[in-house]
Design an enzyme around this catalytic site. Structure first.
Site, short mmCIF file in Angstrom:
data_model
loop_
_atom_site.label_atom_id
_atom_site.label_comp_id
_atom_site.label_asym_id
_atom_site.label_seq_id
_atom_site.Cartn_x
_atom_site.Cartn_y
_atom_site.Cartn_z
N ARG A 130 0.84 -1.19 0.00
CA ARG A 130 0.00 0.00 0.00
C ARG A 130 0.88 1.24 0.00
O ARG A 130 2.06 1.19 0.38
CB ARG A 130 -0.92 0.03 1.21
CG ARG A 130 -0.20 0.26 2.54
CD ARG A 130 -1.18 0.39 3.69
NE ARG A 130 -0.54 0.99 4.85
CZ ARG A 130 -1.18 1.23 5.99
NH1 ARG A 130 -2.45 0.92 6.12
NH2 ARG A 130 -0.54 1.79 7.01
N ASN A 164 -5.01 8.02 2.97
CA ASN A 164 -4.90 7.32 4.25
C ASN A 164 -3.49 7.45 4.78
O ASN A 164 -2.52 7.04 4.12
CB ASN A 164 -5.23 5.83 4.08
CG ASN A 164 -5.22 5.08 5.40
OD1 ASN A 164 -6.11 5.26 6.23
ND2 ASN A 164 -4.21 4.25 5.61
N GLU A 165 -3.36 8.06 5.97
CA GLU A 165 -2.07 8.12 6.68
C GLU A 165 -0.93 8.54 5.75
O GLU A 165 0.03 7.81 5.52
CB GLU A 165 -1.76 6.77 7.33
CG GLU A 165 -2.77 6.38 8.40
CD GLU A 165 -2.55 4.99 8.97
OE1 GLU A 165 -3.14 4.67 10.01
OE2 GLU A 165 -1.78 4.21 8.35
N CYS A 177 10.57 13.49 -9.50
CA CYS A 177 10.72 14.23 -8.26
C CYS A 177 11.88 15.22 -8.34
O CYS A 177 11.81 16.31 -7.77
CB CYS A 177 10.94 13.26 -7.10
SG CYS A 177 9.45 12.37 -6.63
N GLU A 229 -8.85 6.09 14.27
CA GLU A 229 -8.44 4.69 14.35
C GLU A 229 -7.69 4.45 15.65
O GLU A 229 -6.85 5.26 16.04
CB GLU A 229 -7.50 4.30 13.20
CG GLU A 229 -8.11 4.18 11.84
CD GLU A 229 -7.08 3.68 10.82
OE1 GLU A 229 -6.13 2.97 11.23
OE2 GLU A 229 -7.21 4.03 9.64
N TRP A 258 1.66 -5.59 13.67
CA TRP A 258 2.82 -5.14 12.91
C TRP A 258 4.05 -4.87 13.78
O TRP A 258 5.07 -4.44 13.26
CB TRP A 258 2.47 -3.88 12.11
CG TRP A 258 1.61 -2.90 12.85
CD1 TRP A 258 0.26 -2.81 12.81
CD2 TRP A 258 2.05 -1.89 13.76
NE1 TRP A 258 -0.19 -1.80 13.62
CE2 TRP A 258 0.89 -1.22 14.22
CE3 TRP A 258 3.30 -1.47 14.23
CZ2 TRP A 258 0.94 -0.16 15.12
CZ3 TRP A 258 3.35 -0.43 15.14
CH2 TRP A 258 2.18 0.22 15.57
N GLU A 261 -3.21 -7.86 7.48
CA GLU A 261 -3.64 -7.45 8.82
C GLU A 261 -4.69 -8.39 9.42
O GLU A 261 -5.49 -7.97 10.25
CB GLU A 261 -4.16 -6.01 8.77
CG GLU A 261 -3.06 -5.02 8.42
CD GLU A 261 -3.49 -3.57 8.53
OE1 GLU A 261 -3.15 -2.93 9.54
OE2 GLU A 261 -4.16 -3.08 7.60
N LYS A 262 -4.64 -9.65 9.05
CA LYS A 262 -5.64 -10.59 9.54
C LYS A 262 -5.50 -10.91 11.03
O LYS A 262 -6.43 -11.41 11.65
CB LYS A 262 -5.61 -11.89 8.73
CG LYS A 262 -4.28 -12.61 8.68
CD LYS A 262 -4.37 -13.84 7.79
CE LYS A 262 -3.01 -14.47 7.53
NZ LYS A 262 -2.19 -13.62 6.62
N HIS A 303 -4.69 -8.42 13.15
CA HIS A 303 -4.97 -7.16 13.83
C HIS A 303 -6.38 -7.25 14.43
O HIS A 303 -7.32 -7.66 13.77
CB HIS A 303 -4.91 -6.02 12.81
CG HIS A 303 -4.92 -4.64 13.40
ND1 HIS A 303 -6.00 -4.13 14.07
CD2 HIS A 303 -3.98 -3.66 13.39
CE1 HIS A 303 -5.74 -2.90 14.46
NE2 HIS A 303 -4.51 -2.59 14.06
#
Length: 673
Positions: free
Chosen positions: A114, A152-153, A166, A312, A320, A360-361, A363
């Site tokens: 991600r 997200n984040e 860049c 969250e 993690w 993340e199963k 988590h």
């Protein structure tokens, strides 16, 4: 003005990330039934759904999301709708492989995780704008929509890319920021090591070099990377404001986690309509509730003191870290309500239903693999009822006692190569000073070094290596006008370009502290020194010592041994109506407690010895009243003095005198009057 509270939400927010695309639609009805049972008021949807919403270029499938939002609306559940731009689909990367980021070592990341994004890539920006526009056009006035959740984040796990796109973008950013290449040369000190540039076209990102890269260049690249992510956020935000007026736009911060130290949240806080934060306990053996309080205080400060939202956290263990213990019974509620005490307008989790597949199963989630016949589920339902009972505190603000200066850009500079000691960590000092204030039961606001801090009787500077002249003038005026200042070592050393301030250390702090520092003398691993006072005080210190020369300051503690033996270790300087303290070494918890006790006396902050350790008391005030939160993190029942009687909101009981707070419990009292 954009709205700053979730549209249509009349209670505190309670819920979590809802990812129904991981489950057959037959599960959805069961989900909303359980959400109502748990008291869920809002869920976050669609954050990772780009590949489902646009399965091939220009082909859209909104049917499943239509059905989901309609279902949630029928059941009275508000929606925080995500723009899924954190994970573009695989077809996008096949067409635009150059949108994958490149490391400083020249390695290009692959698709399969991600947030693998080059934020300078024009094709990514165009695709992100298109999917955001489509979502806003379709759902901008949907009756379930409470707010928009962009990306997200940001910055996790990649903030900077070093590719050629860049490089070109960086040159444009430098031209806008500095105007001329001569100004860049001056700011970066390129006369050193013969690094002078003849034109902007000669400048590249700070890629892999055989020795330390130019620190001015490296610092500016961090600013550039942060600004580039913020450009992309603003692009999406502006689309949403235009097509979905009246609905607040946010993105989830991670203010106090070191995993996201590449983001300057002071700047980001000015861009969102509502500040939201993600927080996860770092289970490294320390008191996790102290870091939690710190994260909440920092997030509230980024919000300018206004209410914010915990978007969250976890019901139990995460997945993690090297070791991921479960939360103890009752800890979920304590964690959640501590955030609420310190300004959050609710508590949401990652995630609603625990995933069976993916990274993340393991988590934790609100609905665990074991379903509703589990401790976690029962605690979720109980917490939902508690959050419901606290609805009247919406809009109130947390009261703070002291300020701590905090600057992400100073950390960026201090963490560059070739500093006097790798053992001196800015974050470690920030944590240590915060914990010492926490143990004195003082509620902390964080502040930018140039912010107005005149309302605080005590201001603490735990680590501010980079300090502008304006910040120095700000602190000098603060002390002259009656404030009490505490400064830790290696502060005030360089300016905004990482150039050492002209003259002796500590630059713009010399006058306010009434001293100069001739030389740093860091200690080797395992070395310790004693610092002593005329009253018999003896403290132990490590990591760092300095050769301090008083120039108006009084010596409070002296080095008893080491290279600095006989020189001041801690000083106190009267200036105008106020006092400035300087700590030139790394004191342990006891030493910091002693020091801050004496500084608190100067600040006329009364001691709170009647409060037990690890029982925190925080107040929120507003038009609806004053609310006292008492959170007991210990295994023993505690008593908290109220002063004013009131009504305990979680039990409905009257409270007066000394409030009983059972072991591991939370109590919230609406004070009379």
């Amino acid at each position: 003005m954009p709205e700053t509270t979730p549209r249509g939400l009349t209670r505190l927010a309670f819920g979590g990330d809802y990812n129904p695309e991981q489950w057959p639609e037959s599960v959805w009805q069961e989900d909303v039934r359980l959400m109502r049972e748990a008291g869920v008021t809002m869920v976050s949807v669609g954050i990772f759904s780009w590949a489902l919403l646009e399965p091939s270029p220009g082909t859209y499938d909104f049917g499943w999301l239509d059905r989901l939002l309609d279902l949630l609306h029928v059941h009275g559940i508000r929606v925080d709708l995500g723009t899924p731009t954190v994970v573009p689909p695989v077809w996008f990367y096949r067409a635009h492989p150059e949108a994958l980021p490149v490391t400083a070592e020249g390695v290009r990341y692959e698709f399969g995780s991600r947030a693998a994004i080059c934020h300078s890539n024009a094709d990514y920006r165009a695709a992100a704008a298109t999917i955001t526009t489509r979502l806003a056009e379709r759902y901008g006035d949907h009756p379930a929509l409470a707010m928009w959740h962009v990306h997200n984040e940001y910055g996790v796990p990649v903030s900077a890319c070093y590719c050629d796109s860049c490089a070109a973008h960086f040159r444009r950013w430098l031209a806008t920021t500095y105007g001329t290449v001569d100004a860049v040369n001056a700011a970066w000190g390129t006369a050193f090591w013969g690094q002078r540039y003849a034109g902007f076209e000669d400048i590249n990102p700070p890629r892999l070099t055989p020795a330390a890269v130019n620190p001015g260049q490296a610092l500016d690249y961090k600013r550039f990377a942060d600004a580039t992510m913020r450009e992309n956020f603003r692009m999406e935000r502006d689309i949403l404001h235009r097509l979905s007026p009246g609905v607040p736009v946010t993105t989830n911060f991670m203010t106090a986690l070191s995993q996201c130290d590449s983001v300057d949240y002071w700047a980001w806080g000015r861009e969102v309509d509502l500040v939201t934060n993600d927080h996860y306990l770092i289970t490294d053996g320390r008191r996790t509730h102290v870091n939690l309080a710190m994260a909440a205080d920092l997030t509230r400060s980024v919000a300018g003191g206004a209410p914010w939202l915990l978007l969250e956290h976890s019901t139990s263990g995460v997945n993690w870290q090297p070791r991921n213990p479960a939360k103890a019974p009752g800890q979920m509620a304590r964690n959640s309500l501590t955030h609420v005490a310190r300004g959050s307008e609710g508590a949401l989790f990652f995630q609603w239903r625990q995933s069976r597949r993916g990274a993340e199963k393991f988590h934790s989630a609100m609905v665990p693999h074991g379903g509703t016949d589990t401790r976690v589920w029962r605690e979720v339902v109980e917490l939902g009822a508690s959050v419901e009972a606290l609805g009247e505190i919406r809009g109130t603000r947390t009261e703070a006692d002291v300020a701590v200066l905090w600057d992400w850009q100073s950390w960026w500079a201090q963490n560059l190569d070739w500093r006097p000691s790798v053992d001196h960590e800015a974050r470690e000092r920030a944590d240590a000073f915060y914990e010492a204030l926490y143990d004195r039961h003082l509620t902390v606001d964080f502040a930018h070094p140039e912010a107005d801090v005149s309302r605080y009787p005590l201001v603490v500077v735990p680590a501010l290596y980079l300090m502008t002249e304006a910040a120095g003038r700000n602190l000098t005026a603060y002390v002259e006008n009656g404030g009490t200042l505490v400064v830790s070592y290696f502060s005030g050393i360089v300016d905004e370009h990482d150039a050492v301030h002209e003259g002796a250390y500590p630059g713009p702090l010399r006058d306010v502290l009434g001293l100069t520092v001739e030389e740093f003398s860091p200690l080797l691993p395992g070395e310790r020194v004693r610092v002593t006072g005329p009253d018999g005080t003896e403290l132990s210190a490590d990591v760092w010592t300095e050769f301090v020369v008083p120039r108006g300051a009084d010596t409070v503690l002296t080095y008893a041994d080491g290279l600095a033996a006989g020189l001041p270790a801690v000083t106190r300087h009267r200036l105008g109506e106020g006092t400035a303290w300087y700590v030139s070494t790394r004191l342990g918890a006891d030493g910091l407690g002693t020091l801050l006790g004496r500084a608190s006396e100067d600040a006329q902050l009364a001691p709170r010895a009647d409060l037990p350790r690890d029982v925190e008391v925080v107040r929120r005030t507003g038009e609806s009243g004053t609310y006292l939160f008492a959170v007991n993190h210990t295994g023993s029942d505690a008593k908290v003095p109220l002063g004013v009687p009131g009504t305990e909101l979680l039990t409905g009981d009257r409270a007066a005198g000394r409030l009983a707070v059972p072991a591991g419990a939370v109590r919230v009292v609406r004070l009379d009057g």
